[in-house]
Write a protein that holds these residues in place. Structure first.
Motif, PDB file in Angstrom:
ATOM      1  N   CYS A  91       0.846  -1.194   0.000  1.00 63.36           N
ATOM      2  CA  CYS A  91       0.000   0.000   0.000  1.00 63.36           C
ATOM      3  C   CYS A  91       0.884   1.248   0.000  1.00 63.36           C
ATOM      4  N   PHE A 100      -4.788  -6.646   0.244  1.00 65.02           N
ATOM      5  CA  PHE A 100      -5.690  -5.779  -0.508  1.00 65.02           C
ATOM      6  C   PHE A 100      -6.828  -6.610  -1.051  1.00 65.02           C
ATOM      7  N   CYS A 115      -7.688  -2.198  -3.419  1.00 63.51           N
ATOM      8  CA  CYS A 115      -7.932  -1.327  -2.282  1.00 63.51           C
ATOM      9  C   CYS A 115      -7.316  -1.964  -1.040  1.00 63.51           C
ATOM     10  N   CYS A 116      -6.572  -1.175  -0.274  1.00 62.56           N
ATOM     11  CA  CYS A 116      -5.918  -1.667   0.937  1.00 62.56           C
ATOM     12  C   CYS A 116      -6.978  -2.040   1.980  1.00 62.56           C
ATOM     13  N   ARG A 121      -6.917   2.687   0.971  1.00 64.09           N
ATOM     14  CA  ARG A 121      -6.295   3.426  -0.132  1.00 64.09           C
ATOM     15  C   ARG A 121      -6.404   2.622  -1.408  1.00 64.09           C
TER      16      ARG A 121
END
Length: 128
Positions: A91, A100, A115-116, A121
């Protein structure tokens, strides 16, 4: 290739995919090593044989060389693909590695949106 990568990430997750890629690539390295041993043995057998057995030994040399070349190419391909994805799996904000979820894919750009799980994020992993 990126759609298969997308499906693998979505189905089994990055970490399991990465582990499987490394295991598979190293199995190909072992195959290349064994084919090199068989190649040397076939060459030694050729040296001491006569007649039809020499022809068979030439065939064994060619087959061992072909298998070895294929195995080393496959080893390098799998290892480089795994490392390419691993270099992008952290990330950018929190630095969490490999955790993720897959959000989507961009087939035209050969990229996967992720997406983390820790900080939410979004970033893109290139599949090229």
């Amino acid at each position: 290739m990126e759609s298969r990568l997308f499906e693998h990430f979505k189905r089994i997750g990055f970490r399991k995919w990465y582990e499987r890629q490394l295991l598979s690539s190293h199995a190909h390295m072992v195959l290349a090593f064994l084919s090199a041993i068989a190649l040397v043995a076939s060459m030694e057998a050729y040296r001491t044989s006569r007649g039809d057995t020499q022809l068979a030994n030439v065939l064994f040399v060619v087959v061992c060389a072909a298998i070895g070349l294929w195995a080393i190419r496959r080893y390098l391909f799998l290892l480089m693909r795994a490392e390419m994805a691993a270099n992008q799996a952290s990330c950018p904000d929190c630095g969490d590695y490999g955790r993720f979820r897959v959000v989507g894919q961009r087939p035209r750009l050969q990229a996967i949106d992720v997406c983390c799980r820790k900080c939410s994020r979004d970033w893109t992993i290139s599949a090229q």
